[in-house]
Design a protein around this motif. Sequence first.
Motif, PDB file in Angstrom:
ATOM      1  N   ALA A   1       0.824  -1.209   0.000  1.00 31.57           N
ATOM      2  CA  ALA A   1       0.000   0.000   0.000  1.00 31.57           C
ATOM      3  C   ALA A   1       0.865   1.268   0.000  1.00 31.57           C
ATOM      4  O   ALA A   1       0.534   2.262  -0.646  1.00 31.57           O
ATOM      5  CB  ALA A   1      -0.940  -0.012   1.206  1.00 31.57           C
TER       6      ALA A   1
ATOM      7  N   PHE B   1      -6.464 -10.862  -5.529  1.00 25.90           N
ATOM      8  CA  PHE B   1      -5.649  -9.712  -5.947  1.00 25.90           C
ATOM      9  C   PHE B   1      -6.496  -8.552  -6.462  1.00 25.90           C
ATOM     10  O   PHE B   1      -6.148  -7.388  -6.251  1.00 25.90           O
ATOM     11  CB  PHE B   1      -4.568 -10.133  -6.957  1.00 25.90           C
TER      12      PHE B   1
ATOM     13  N   GLU C   1      -9.275  -7.671  -5.213  1.00 25.41           N
ATOM     14  CA  GLU C   1      -9.710  -6.981  -3.990  1.00 25.41           C
ATOM     15  C   GLU C   1      -8.569  -6.124  -3.429  1.00 25.41           C
ATOM     16  O   GLU C   1      -8.803  -5.032  -2.926  1.00 25.41           O
ATOM     17  CB  GLU C   1     -10.176  -7.996  -2.936  1.00 25.41           C
ATOM     18  N   ILE C   2      -7.353  -6.639  -3.528  1.00 27.10           N
ATOM     19  CA  ILE C   2      -6.184  -5.868  -3.064  1.00 27.10           C
ATOM     20  C   ILE C   2      -6.013  -4.620  -3.941  1.00 27.10           C
ATOM     21  O   ILE C   2      -5.774  -3.519  -3.438  1.00 27.10           O
ATOM     22  CB  ILE C   2      -4.901  -6.740  -3.084  1.00 27.10           C
ATOM     23  N   PHE C   3      -6.158  -4.776  -5.239  1.00 28.67           N
ATOM     24  CA  PHE C   3      -6.038  -3.627  -6.168  1.00 28.67           C
ATOM     25  C   PHE C   3      -7.101  -2.572  -5.850  1.00 28.67           C
ATOM     26  O   PHE C   3      -6.828  -1.381  -5.846  1.00 28.67           O
ATOM     27  CB  PHE C   3      -6.221  -4.072  -7.630  1.00 28.67           C
TER      28      PHE C   3
ATOM     29  N   ALA D   1      -8.731  -2.029  -3.016  1.00 34.18           N
ATOM     30  CA  ALA D   1      -8.440  -1.346  -1.746  1.00 34.18           C
ATOM     31  C   ALA D   1      -7.306  -0.338  -1.935  1.00 34.18           C
ATOM     32  O   ALA D   1      -7.322   0.752  -1.349  1.00 34.18           O
ATOM     33  CB  ALA D   1      -8.072  -2.370  -0.675  1.00 34.18           C
ATOM     34  N   SER D   2      -6.346  -0.671  -2.783  1.00 30.12           N
ATOM     35  CA  SER D   2      -5.207   0.216  -3.032  1.00 30.12           C
ATOM     36  C   SER D   2      -5.647   1.467  -3.791  1.00 30.12           C
ATOM     37  O   SER D   2      -5.185   2.573  -3.508  1.00 30.12           O
ATOM     38  CB  SER D   2      -4.137  -0.523  -3.843  1.00 30.12           C
TER      39      SER D   2
ATOM     40  N   ASN E   1      -8.639   2.783  -3.684  1.00 30.53           N
ATOM     41  CA  ASN E   1      -9.359   3.608  -2.700  1.00 30.53           C
ATOM     42  C   ASN E   1      -8.397   4.479  -1.914  1.00 30.53           C
ATOM     43  O   ASN E   1      -8.660   5.658  -1.674  1.00 30.53           O
ATOM     44  CB  ASN E   1     -10.112   2.723  -1.698  1.00 30.53           C
ATOM     45  N   LEU E   2      -7.281   3.887  -1.538  1.00 32.34           N
ATOM     46  CA  LEU E   2      -6.270   4.590  -0.744  1.00 32.34           C
ATOM     47  C   LEU E   2      -5.696   5.767  -1.541  1.00 32.34           C
ATOM     48  O   LEU E   2      -5.528   6.863  -1.021  1.00 32.34           O
ATOM     49  CB  LEU E   2      -5.156   3.587  -0.402  1.00 32.34           C
TER      50      LEU E   2
END
Lengths: 95, 95
Positions: free
Chosen positions: B27, B74, B76-78, B80-81, B83-84
Amino acid sequence: MSQPLEELREQLDGINHELLKLLNKRAEIVRSIGEIKDKQGVPKFDPVRERAMLEELTRQNPGPFKDAEVKHIFKEIFKASLNLQEEDHKQQLLV
Amino acid sequence: MSQPLEELREQLDGINHELLKLLNKRAEIVRSIGEIKDKQGVPKFDPVRERAMLEELTRQNPGPFKDAEVKHIFKEIFKASLNLQEEDHKQQLLV
């Protein structure tokens, strides 16, 4: 002073690869747990244990991901792991 | 010969913790990429790059997770990233 985009992307690819390895290592352990639970005849899905893991993870979370994001990602990992255990169980029944 | 449940659970907790650290390290890198993209005025979401990362990951995937599960986690990880990065961008606009 900022690193060029290409270098950051290479770092990202390296971390993706490490994550992939860890996720599959985790899946192997979850499979072994599933086998034990099968023998014991106890259900695979353990909401109390899942909640405890999520609480521990948010307690340890250093950020920048927020706790909600950490929980969301791990819930998806738990779900995929449970699917794997259920597939193993079906395979066993077919043998 | 199988390891007792408690030992496997401890291993799982250890891997959860490693995953948490790596996800947050990832992140941080994504944030740095977002800052560069902000300066360049290019969009954060890059579907071509995401697809390339997913292809690379499924190519490297040793299992037991299936490619579809790896892709799902992955993605979901993308998300969330992304969003950040978007939150960082909004913060910047408020300064």
